[in-house]
Design an enzyme around this catalytic site. Sequence first.
Site, short mmCIF file in Angstrom:
data_model
loop_
_atom_site.label_atom_id
_atom_site.label_comp_id
_atom_site.label_asym_id
_atom_site.label_seq_id
_atom_site.Cartn_x
_atom_site.Cartn_y
_atom_site.Cartn_z
N TYR A 53 45.29 64.89 41.51
CA TYR A 53 44.91 63.51 41.18
C TYR A 53 45.53 63.01 39.88
O TYR A 53 45.74 61.81 39.71
CB TYR A 53 43.39 63.31 41.18
CG TYR A 53 42.59 64.32 40.43
CD1 TYR A 53 42.49 64.29 39.04
CD2 TYR A 53 41.89 65.31 41.11
CE1 TYR A 53 41.73 65.22 38.35
CE2 TYR A 53 41.12 66.24 40.43
CZ TYR A 53 41.05 66.19 39.05
OH TYR A 53 40.30 67.11 38.37
N GLU A 92 52.79 34.65 32.63
CA GLU A 92 52.33 35.97 33.09
C GLU A 92 53.48 36.97 33.04
O GLU A 92 53.29 38.13 32.67
CB GLU A 92 51.79 35.88 34.52
CG GLU A 92 50.52 35.08 34.65
CD GLU A 92 50.05 35.03 36.09
OE1 GLU A 92 49.02 35.69 36.38
OE2 GLU A 92 50.70 34.36 36.92
N LYS A 132 42.88 42.08 39.04
CA LYS A 132 43.58 41.26 38.04
C LYS A 132 42.52 40.49 37.26
O LYS A 132 42.28 39.31 37.48
CB LYS A 132 44.56 40.32 38.74
CG LYS A 132 45.49 39.58 37.82
CD LYS A 132 46.50 38.77 38.62
CE LYS A 132 47.44 38.02 37.70
NZ LYS A 132 48.42 37.22 38.46
N GLU A 188 49.18 41.36 46.02
CA GLU A 188 49.29 41.92 47.37
C GLU A 188 50.53 42.82 47.46
O GLU A 188 50.49 43.90 48.05
CB GLU A 188 49.38 40.81 48.41
CG GLU A 188 48.11 40.01 48.60
CD GLU A 188 47.94 38.83 47.65
OE1 GLU A 188 48.53 38.83 46.53
OE2 GLU A 188 47.19 37.91 48.03
#
Length: 123
Positions: free
Chosen positions: A57, A25, A102, A77
């Site tokens: 934004y 990863e 994910k 997290e």
Amino acid sequence: MASTPDRISVTGIRVRAHHGVFEFEREEGQEFVIDVTVAVDLAAAASGDDLARTVHYGELAVAVARAVERDPVDLIETVAERVAGVALGFDGVDEATVTVHKPQAPIEVPFDDVAVTVVRSRT
């Protein structure tokens, strides 16, 4: 400080990054999808039609993407916490809700999405 009911949301921010606990990863990277909602009082911006009195934004989306791209970490997290901190750094933001998706997580069974959501406030 009490949170305001007004909200600005940007959803589906797509970022290629190298987060994850597995070496592949970190090496190959993958797409992460970020949703961010900020609580900000929009009354002054709306009444005066004044961009300076709200959260831009577009700038929020770019700041979020840059936060996700940098410094690989193991956990989404941690990514969510980082993005919440960035969102809370914008003037007038009382609270940030951040979801990190994910969709290509290394899971052995078929799935549609993995996501973590955090809610953070200035207080």
